[in-house]
Design a protein around this motif. Structure first.
Motif, PDB file in Angstrom:
ATOM      1  N   SER A  65       0.806  -1.229   0.000  1.00 20.91           N
ATOM      2  CA  SER A  65       0.000   0.000   0.000  1.00 20.91           C
ATOM      3  C   SER A  65       0.834   1.272   0.000  1.00 20.91           C
ATOM      4  O   SER A  65       0.422   2.279  -0.573  1.00 20.91           O
ATOM      5  CB  SER A  65      -0.934   0.007   1.200  1.00 20.91           C
ATOM      6  OG  SER A  65      -1.868  -1.020   1.078  1.00 20.91           O
ATOM      7  N   THR A  66       1.990   1.253   0.658  1.00 15.92           N
ATOM      8  CA  THR A  66       2.815   2.468   0.686  1.00 15.92           C
ATOM      9  C   THR A  66       3.172   2.876  -0.744  1.00 15.92           C
ATOM     10  O   THR A  66       2.990   4.039  -1.144  1.00 15.92           O
ATOM     11  CB  THR A  66       4.100   2.242   1.517  1.00 15.92           C
ATOM     12  OG1 THR A  66       3.703   1.933   2.853  1.00 15.92           O
ATOM     13  CG2 THR A  66       5.001   3.457   1.514  1.00 15.92           C
TER      14      THR A  66
ATOM     15  N   ASN B   9      -6.304   2.701  10.428  1.00 17.60           N
ATOM     16  CA  ASN B   9      -5.461   1.650  11.001  1.00 17.60           C
ATOM     17  C   ASN B   9      -5.273   1.876  12.496  1.00 17.60           C
ATOM     18  O   ASN B   9      -4.983   0.947  13.235  1.00 17.60           O
ATOM     19  CB  ASN B   9      -4.101   1.606  10.297  1.00 17.60           C
ATOM     20  CG  ASN B   9      -3.471   2.964  10.113  1.00 17.60           C
ATOM     21  OD1 ASN B   9      -4.091   3.871   9.573  1.00 17.60           O
ATOM     22  ND2 ASN B   9      -2.245   3.129  10.575  1.00 17.60           N
TER      23      ASN B   9
ATOM     24  N   ASP C  95      -7.777   4.606   0.514  1.00 15.25           N
ATOM     25  CA  ASP C  95      -6.787   3.701   1.085  1.00 15.25           C
ATOM     26  C   ASP C  95      -7.566   2.601   1.812  1.00 15.25           C
ATOM     27  O   ASP C  95      -8.023   2.776   2.939  1.00 15.25           O
ATOM     28  CB  ASP C  95      -5.859   4.459   2.045  1.00 15.25           C
ATOM     29  CG  ASP C  95      -4.808   3.542   2.673  1.00 15.25           C
ATOM     30  OD1 ASP C  95      -4.949   2.307   2.555  1.00 15.25           O
ATOM     31  OD2 ASP C  95      -3.867   4.074   3.287  1.00 15.25           O
TER      32      ASP C  95
ATOM     33  N   THR D 291      -6.521  -0.378   2.681  1.00 14.07           N
ATOM     34  CA  THR D 291      -5.595  -1.375   3.247  1.00 14.07           C
ATOM     35  C   THR D 291      -6.181  -2.184   4.397  1.00 14.07           C
ATOM     36  O   THR D 291      -5.916  -3.378   4.515  1.00 14.07           O
ATOM     37  CB  THR D 291      -4.322  -0.657   3.760  1.00 14.07           C
ATOM     38  OG1 THR D 291      -3.837   0.179   2.728  1.00 14.07           O
ATOM     39  CG2 THR D 291      -3.256  -1.628   4.185  1.00 14.07           C
ATOM     40  N   GLN D 292      -6.957  -1.540   5.267  1.00  9.81           N
ATOM     41  CA  GLN D 292      -7.410  -2.240   6.481  1.00  9.81           C
ATOM     42  C   GLN D 292      -8.730  -2.989   6.301  1.00  9.81           C
ATOM     43  O   GLN D 292      -9.195  -3.631   7.244  1.00  9.81           O
ATOM     44  CB  GLN D 292      -7.525  -1.249   7.655  1.00  9.81           C
ATOM     45  CG  GLN D 292      -6.190  -0.695   8.141  1.00  9.81           C
ATOM     46  CD  GLN D 292      -5.327  -1.744   8.859  1.00  9.81           C
ATOM     47  OE1 GLN D 292      -5.819  -2.784   9.306  1.00  9.81           O
ATOM     48  NE2 GLN D 292      -4.028  -1.479   8.956  1.00  9.81           N
TER      49      GLN D 292
ATOM     50  N   SER E  48      -2.509  -4.386   0.665  1.00  9.05           N
ATOM     51  CA  SER E  48      -1.237  -4.915   1.149  1.00  9.05           C
ATOM     52  C   SER E  48      -1.502  -6.305   1.707  1.00  9.05           C
ATOM     53  O   SER E  48      -2.244  -6.449   2.691  1.00  9.05           O
ATOM     54  CB  SER E  48      -0.712  -4.026   2.279  1.00  9.05           C
ATOM     55  OG  SER E  48       0.533  -3.487   1.977  1.00  9.05           O
TER      56      SER E  48
ATOM     57  N   HIS F 197       0.087  -8.458   3.506  1.00  9.90           N
ATOM     58  CA  HIS F 197       0.434  -8.889   4.866  1.00  9.90           C
ATOM     59  C   HIS F 197      -0.588  -8.446   5.903  1.00  9.90           C
ATOM     60  O   HIS F 197      -0.508  -8.816   7.073  1.00  9.90           O
ATOM     61  CB  HIS F 197       1.840  -8.408   5.255  1.00  9.90           C
ATOM     62  CG  HIS F 197       1.964  -6.936   5.486  1.00  9.90           C
ATOM     63  ND1 HIS F 197       2.040  -6.399   6.747  1.00  9.90           N
ATOM     64  CD2 HIS F 197       2.017  -5.890   4.632  1.00  9.90           C
ATOM     65  CE1 HIS F 197       2.150  -5.082   6.646  1.00  9.90           C
ATOM     66  NE2 HIS F 197       2.144  -4.747   5.371  1.00  9.90           N
ATOM     67  N   LYS F 198      -1.568  -7.626   5.477  1.00  7.49           N
ATOM     68  CA  LYS F 198      -2.636  -7.240   6.409  1.00  7.49           C
ATOM     69  C   LYS F 198      -3.737  -8.304   6.457  1.00  7.49           C
ATOM     70  O   LYS F 198      -4.649  -8.215   7.269  1.00  7.49           O
ATOM     71  CB  LYS F 198      -3.258  -5.894   5.996  1.00  7.49           C
ATOM     72  CG  LYS F 198      -2.269  -4.748   5.857  1.00  7.49           C
ATOM     73  CD  LYS F 198      -1.724  -4.255   7.178  1.00  7.49           C
ATOM     74  CE  LYS F 198      -0.857  -3.028   6.951  1.00  7.49           C
ATOM     75  NZ  LYS F 198      -0.259  -2.524   8.160  1.00  7.49           N
TER      76      LYS F 198
HETATM   77  N1  PMP Z   1      -2.346   2.455   4.659  1.00 10.42           N
HETATM   78  C1  PMP Z   1      -2.846   1.964   5.806  1.00 10.42           C
HETATM   79  C2  PMP Z   1      -4.226   2.395   6.237  1.00 10.42           C
HETATM   80  C3  PMP Z   1      -2.106   1.084   6.578  1.00 10.42           C
HETATM   81  O1  PMP Z   1      -2.614   0.589   7.710  1.00 10.42           O
HETATM   82  C4  PMP Z   1      -0.805   0.732   6.147  1.00 10.42           C
HETATM   83  C5  PMP Z   1       0.063  -0.177   6.989  1.00 10.42           C
HETATM   84  N2  PMP Z   1       0.167   0.219   8.329  1.00 10.42           N
HETATM   85  C6  PMP Z   1      -0.345   1.245   4.928  1.00 10.42           C
HETATM   86  C7  PMP Z   1      -1.127   2.110   4.233  1.00 10.42           C
HETATM   87  C8  PMP Z   1       1.012   0.873   4.399  1.00 10.42           C
HETATM   88  O2  PMP Z   1       1.068  -0.506   4.110  1.00 10.42           O
HETATM   89  P1  PMP Z   1       2.466  -1.204   3.801  1.00 10.42           P
HETATM   90  O3  PMP Z   1       3.363  -0.901   4.955  1.00 10.42           O
HETATM   91  O4  PMP Z   1       2.133  -2.654   3.711  1.00 10.42           O
HETATM   92  O5  PMP Z   1       2.971  -0.657   2.528  1.00 10.42           O
END
Ligand code: PMP
Length: 381
Positions: free
Chosen positions: A69-70, A148, A173, A175-176, A195, A197-198
């Motif tokens: 995601s980053t 997050n 975003d 990701t969560q 991402s 790994h989440k």
């Molecule tokens: N966005 C959110 C909302 C996240 O929780 C995270 C991870 N903490 C990220 C982006 C970044 O994910 P990654 O470290 O796997 O690239």
């Protein structure tokens, strides 16, 4: 299971581990090479892409595999900065992950506007609509799906519909969300990010969904020229297996959130004066963000760790930076409140007895901190 920091990362699911091993052994060839073993990897990678796209109701061509995601969040802003009018602005929620906020400032400098934070941890779609109806439209709106830190779910579907109405791109975003909440109609968003790994997949793999999305990584024609670098097929295969085993599996969100709610009730009884952020809002079933009435979070985390429980002082990425918590800044927590923030996040498989074990560990940690504070005033706030 005593690991309660699943918003930071989740353990690799056994099915994903097996898929990673199998693909590393059998499908290790470079997907871009011209022989048959590579064609097989290419076809398998395309199958993963198509299955994910079909589940999310999007086109496979809209998926770009990234390191997570980053990178995906950064890509949205770097790509936009190349194509948008140089005077255009972007509008963000105040709860964004640093990979959104810092990328926005890097590429749009001071042309970044922030929606108002409401005390329940959400943003208001009225506020969004008021901004958009003023006239000059931003090049992009970014509102994350769920924080997050607090687990508070933002009105992302409504925001996506409002942005569509005004013809503005909407970056979510997300990701969560996977493995926790429904991804239904995520394709309403112009961009969304994942991402692995989440949700029980390996680290360093994820994807960006969006039309014309392209990464900052150039110097290779991979991913249709949108992201340079040899694709990590074993990680993609493993991420996809986690997707099948965790994200596509039915979950009892009501039952799971009642375990978290009971934990909070017990904590409120044990620690009068404790605050639970976003308690009245719709939240991810696994997350509890607490402001403890006493003692700094690093001391709590240390004590709980020694008792075998892992929790976080806030988002993992903010633990090394004081004042780096987006929610603490958005909700204007004092330094003392920020230093008492503790995030607890469970995942699939946590049972009532795991949660009860955590409550007992908090009670034990408190007794120990109290005893130490009698001898020293240093750790007491
Ligand atoms: N966005 C959110 C909302 C996240 O929780 C995270 C991870 N903490 C990220 C982006 C970044 O994910 P990654 O470290 O796997 O690239």
């Amino acid at each position: 299971m005593a690991y309660f920091d699943n918003n930071a990362t989740t353990p690799l699911h056994p099915d994903a581990r097996q898929a990673l091993l199998d693909a590393s052994t059998e499908n290790w060839a470079n997907p871009s090479s011209p022989y048959r073993i590579s064609a097989k990897v290419r076809a398998s990678m395309q199958k993963c892409r198509e299955s994910i796209a079909s589940y999310l109701g999007t086109d496979p061509d809209q998926i770009t595999f990234t390191s997570g995601s980053t990178e995906a969040n950064n890509s949205v802003f770097s790509n936009l900065a190349r194509t948008a009018d140089p005077s255009s602005r972007v509008l963000l929620s105040p709860y964004e992950h640093p990979s959104v906020t810092e990328a926005a400032h890097l590429w749009f400098s001071d042309r970044v506007d922030i929606l108002t934070a409401q005390s329940d941890g959400t943003v208001s779609t009225d506020d969004l609509e008021a901004y958009l109806s003023k006239g000059s439209l931003p090049a992009l709106v970014s509102i994350l799906a769920a924080s997050n830190e607090s687990g508070v779910i933002q009105p992302w579907r409504e925001a996506a519909r409002i942005c569509q109405k005004y013809g503005v791109s909407y970056h979510c975003d997300s990701t969560q969300l996977p493995g926790k909440e429904s991804l239904n109609v995520i394709s309403l968003c112009t961009f969304s990010v994942f991402s692995a790994h989440k949700f029980g997949g390996p680290k360093g793999i994820g994807w960006l969904i969006g039309d014309g999305a392209s990464s900052m990584l150039v110097g290779g024609e991979q991913e249709k020229g949108r992201r340079g670098g040899t694709e990590n097929y074993p990680a993609i295969a493993s991420a996809y297996r986690a997707w099948e085993s965790i994200v596509q599996a039915p979950i009892d969100t009501v039952g799971l959130s009642s375990l978290r709610d009971d934990f909070e009730e017990q904590m409120e009884k044990l620690f009068p004066g404790i605050r639970i952020i976003g308690k009245t809002s719709s939240r991810l079933w696994n997350t509890s963000l607490l402001i403890m009435p006493e003692f700094e979070n690093i001391h709590w985390v240390g004590k709980l760790d020694k008792l075998g429980f892992q929790v976080s002082t806030g988002s993992a990425c903010s633990t090394t930076k004081s004042g780096g918590s987006p929610i603490a800044q958005a909700l204007a927590f004092s330094l003392s409140e920020t230093q008492r923030l503790i995030r607890v996040s469970s995942f699939h498989g946590h049972t009532r007895s795991d949660w009860e074990g955590l409550v007992s560990a908090f009670a034990q940690a408190y007794a120990s901190l109290k005893e130490e504070s009698i001898d020293s005033s240093v750790i007491s706030l």
